[in-house]
Design an enzyme around this catalytic site. Structure first.
Site: not given
Length: 956
Positions: A562, A639, A565
């Site tokens: 998760d 998300d 980035e």
């Protein structure tokens, strides 16, 4: 034995030397040299920022790498996206001079390089131009200093052909698939995973080898509203009228009204632009006035917003969207504006939280001399680097991309079944109870997912279960495996709280980013944290060791990576995000900003294979980069919010991402975050929530990965609706159908590995000649046979479906036949979405199963959709291990001949342990008149015993 004459032998030796020793040649005083891979051209010194050095490197017959530098030597930095291949055969190529042009020719393509301007043209060997740079060469280098080092901001401009369409670059959330003339931000964000690779209908692809913040297409920088002439609510020039209201239980009360020439609440630091003491979460903001442009033409607008946003231009509603406050989304739209004309604007914003965001920017019309151009711009580089890839079709071009960046790994078979997830399961008991309920209700399931916070609240990054909630994690996983035949995936962030043992160990070696610690910045839980440096090879090895010691030894099956980035601290500017990525072992954050997810996935993939070479790796990651497919990584769309428009945007996002060369894409079925009206929904809100979740589930059953996830309400089928409800019945139907289609779906995965196939397919991939299909963004092919048409509107009971020309189409459920090249109003009752099967398809369908390997694939019903010749090759292997890499798999070819009305099942090729040597295929024929569909029993079935040898079946 053949004996060469001395003269011939000497000549051969001289030719061999020519291959290995650079040969300096001159044309019009522009020297170039040849070596084994291509040519290097040296241009005479000119103005600053001009190309001095240019290389064409022949990678294959269809791929040429281009490097261009304003300096006298190329950068020695190694590509992170491209792989080194010792098995690559040398492509044959020749060069010749033709006036001012140097011509490089392979067996498939011709590159023409101007020895005067450096302009490049690429053509097929029939002389048809595929791509050409701008007439001057289209290269620009702007020197600047970033992170203390000299770099160039680089630009490469190309000319676009009339009617050319472009695709890929990752998963945008703007709802379009054709990127022509669009401004595309090639930068990693939560919900926007980018890959610098595009595919064109003109017969080529481009892979941009750069890692910094980049832009594609109309690559100009977005402009603030202040570039317009602005008028307030009374029509006076100067700025828009901004009205900041507070809301109470009855009405809105004006707090302040002022004139503003910009709408820019983009990042956390921008919130200080709000009026003093104004709390966004308790208010509503309205901007009213008019825009006046200094140019006539198409203006491109992008609105990035969270909370509720309504935008009206000339009283027409342009957008009406909601997004969770902490993760804004972007809406793109175009507006034709006439020079000097006034365009009324009204933007209404309900922030839905104190940390909500709102920004509106635009691009003016393209200058006349710059029309029909596109290109790449990147913030930091030593040189321009890109790969030109020629292909007969999109699959061929994507194969070229994977030749450069690595083949897509084959995921384990269970990964193609249902993944059940939520944010989050709080305890061992919750996980086991959930899986038990699936098995008790006979709802097919393969994977249960443990999202974050299985650790103690202050132990993020410890990789240790909180024993007060998970008293025996290893035993839990064993029970999932042995009792429930269910796999276990777990969330692992590259994030570490200060004070944890893992933090201290990584910190002692200098392998953590330190700025967030220096800032004493607490996350939303309330603790100080930072990320490890994935660009450090030793740090990656240690990161895996920590995972292995604490998790993999407990028999965890798969990894959810998760915030890759990396999202060290959310909703801050790019410059602030880069500042948090220091110190970086490989170089500077400006240069390598986009590449973190690639290296992070590499460390996990290589780490697992180092300790268990035989088991397939399975990774889910929130962000991506070119090459990530070689690390067994699937990517999800982040998300996203849970509104109808968000679901519709996922269709285009999945198509675009798949066309960027990475085949395993996923989304949160149901959307991750919901409006407050859904959190404890009742009445009409509950009705809408159930229908939306059902429609999303129907869509998700035909995606590369079938994965349910979200916050609340809980997304398990039985928590969405009772078993008598049509929502429950429909979701169960599509879950069972997914498992019945596993022979087909697993073959798609095998073909993806073998032949660089793509599972989720924009219509342009199979129907490129059909111009109506090029811009279709709400339907797609799932493999070669199934046309999927999700329903994305509340209470819709039909939808328009475009059936591409070139073949006829059968209704999947009923077998009803339709001609191609037309738009039909397809039925879409609550429990079904329209699915069509192309004429000529061969579709293998297995039995209903509770998990992917519950039953052997015997018998398999082979549906033959007649009316056109067709073929399909059934792929099978050992499902879980890596023996397929060593050739342990089989292919069984099926070929239908329309003229003869026969199906040939060819000789089985290959073998593996446990394969079915003798099996039964049930052949079911579908014709335009017999109405044989998956939901009815019409049509005859012919049982066939197959022993691995070719047999022919005649349609009866």
């Amino acid at each position: 034995m053949i004996v060469l004459s001395m003269k011939k032998a000497a000549l051969c030796a001289w030719c061999c030397l020519l291959v290995h020793i650079p040969v300096l040649l001159f044309a019009h005083h522009t020297p170039y040299s040849k070596d084994a891979d291509g040519v290097v051209v040296r241009f005479a010194p000119g103005k600053a920022g001009q190309t001095r050095l240019l290389q064409l490197r022949v990678v294959t017959d269809k791929i040429i790498q281009v490097k261009a530098s304003p300096d006298t030597a190329f950068s020695p930095l190694k590509s992170l996206m491209a792989i080194s291949r010792s098995d690559k055969p040398a492509a044959l190529w020749t060069t010749r001079e033709e006036g001012d042009w140097l011509i490089l020719k392979t067996a498939a393509i011709t590159a023409r390089l101007s020895l005067v301007t450096g302009e490049l043209q690429f053509a097929d060997n029939n002389g048809h131009i595929l791509l050409q740079e701008k007439k001057t060469g289209g290269k620009a280098y702007a020197a600047h200093t970033a992170d203390g080092e000299k770099v160039y901001a680089v630009t490469q401009t190309f000319l676009q052909q009339e009617g050319e369409a472009m695709y890929g670059l990752g998963g945008n959330q703007c709802g379009f698939v054709n990127l022509r003339n669009k401004p595309v931000d090639v930068t990693q964000y939560n919900s926007v995973a980018t890959i610098p690779f595009m595919v064109s209908t003109a017969g080529y692809g481009l892979l941009w080898d750069n890692y910094s913040v980049s832009r594609f297409g109309d690559y100009r920088e977005l402009r603030p509203l202040s570039d317009f002439t602005l008028y307030n609510a009374e029509g006076k020039p100067g700025g828009l009228t901004a009205i900041y209201n507070y809301k109470d239980s009855v009405k809105y009360n004006t707090a302040i009204q002022r004139e503003e020439n910009n709408i820019n609440y983009d990042f956390l630091d921008d919130m200080n632009r709000l009026p003093a003491n104004y709390k966004a979460g308790k208010g509503v903001v309205t901007w009213v006035g008019a825009l006046q442009s200094s140019a006539t033409g198409i203006h491109q607008f992008l609105c990035k917003a969270s909370g509720y946003t309504k935008l009206y231009i000339n009283d027409s509603l342009i957008m009406d969207k909601w997004r969770q406050p902490w993760n804004p989304g972007t809406t793109a739209f175009e507006l034709w504006m006439n020079k000097g004309a006034h365009y009324k604007v009204r933007l209404e914003w309900v922030p839905d939280g104190d940390e909500s965001f709102q920004v509106l920017r635009f691009l003016p019309p393209v200058a006349e001399q710059d029309k029909n151009q596109f290109g790449f711009w990147s913030e930091a580089a030593d040189q321009i680097e890109y790969y030109f890839i020629y292909g007969r079709n999109a699959d061929d071009i994507i194969s070229g991309y994977r030749n450069i960046t690595g083949k897509a790994s084959l995921l384990p078979k269970w990964a193609l079944g249902l993944w059940q997830s939520r944010e989050r399961y709080h305890s061992q008991e919750e996980i086991l109870t959930t899986v038990n309920e699936f098995r008790k209700r006979q709802i097919p399931l393969d994977n249960i997912v443990m999202d974050w916070q299985y650790w103690r609240p202050d132990q993020w990054g410890s990789h240790e279960f909180d024993t007060s909630r998970f008293p025996d994690a290893a035993g839990m996983i064993t029970q999932l495996h042995q009792q429930y035949n269910t796999r276990f995936m777990i969330s692992v962030w590259p994030k570490f709280y200060t004070g944890t043992d893992n933090y201290n160990l990584l910190n002692s070696k200098g392998w953590l980013y330190t700025k967030n610690i220096e800032n004493n910045q607490k996350d939303w839980i309330g603790y100080v944290s930072t990320f490890y440096d994935a660009f450090n090879a030793d740090a990656r090895k240690l990161f895996w060791k920590l995972m292995n010691d604490k998790l993999y030894t407990k028999k965890v099956d798969a990894w959810w990576l998760d915030a890759t980035e990396p999202d060290i601290y959310s909703n801050i500017s790019i410059e602030q995000r880069k500042a948090l990525m220091k110190p970086m072992a490989i170089g500077t954050p400006t240069r390598y900003f986009n590449t973190y997810p690639l290296l992070n996935a590499a460390g996990v993939y290589e780490g697992q294979r180092s300790v268990n070479a035989n088991n397939r790796v399975c990774i889910l990651t929130r962000s991506a980069w070119a090459g990530i497919q070689r690390y067994a990584a699937a990517v999800w769309s982040g998300d996203i919010a849970a509104r109808w428009h968000d679901m519709k945007d996922q269709i285009a996002s999945g198509i675009s991402f798949s066309l960027a060369g990475v085949p395993y894409w996923s989304m949160d079925i149901g959307g991750f975050a919901v409006e407050k009206r859904y959190e404890k929904a009742t009445g009409s809100d509950l009705d809408e929530w159930r229908e939306q979740t059902t429609r999303w589930y129907q869509f998700g059953a035909f995606c590369p990965l079938f994965r349910v996830h979200g916050q609340y309400p809980f997304r398990e089928i039985y928590n969405v609706a009772p078993e008598t409800h049509p929502a429950y019945k429909s979701m169960l139907y599509y879950d069972q159908l997914r498992y019945r289609l596993l022979p087909y779906i697993y073959t798609l995965a095998g073909t993806t590995w073998q032949n660089d196939y793509t599972i989720m397919r924009g219509l342009v991939m199979d129907y490129a000649a059909d111009k109506k299909a090029r811009d279709v963004a709400d339907e797609y092919m799932f493999g070669p046979s199934l046309l999927i048409n999700p329903v994305t509107a509340y209470k819709a009971r039909s939808r328009q479906v475009y059936l591409p020309e070139g073949n006829g189409w059968y209704d999947f459920y009923t077998g009803a036949f339709y001609k191609g090249g037309q738009t039909v109003e397809a039925k879409a009752e609550y429990e079904r979405i329209p699915v069509f099967v192309k004429q000529g398809a061969i579709l293998p369908v297995g039995p209903v199963m509770q998990y992917s390997t519950e039953k052997p694939a015997d018998s398999v019903t082979v549906w033959v959709y007649t009316g056109k010749d067709g073929s399909f090759t059934l792929y099978e292997d050992e499902n879980l291990n890596n023996n397929y890499e060593k050739g342990a798999y089989t292919n069984i070819p099926f070929t239908y001949n329309e003229k003869n009305g026969t199906l040939e099942i060819g000789d089985r090729k290959g073998a593996f342990t446990g394969m079915l040597t003798n099996r039964t295929f049930l052949v079911k024929w579908v014709t335009p008149t017999n109405d044989a569909g998956i939901d009815n029993s019409t049509g005859k079935v012919q049982p066939v015993t197959y022993t691995g040898k070719k047999i022919t079946i005649k349609m009866k």
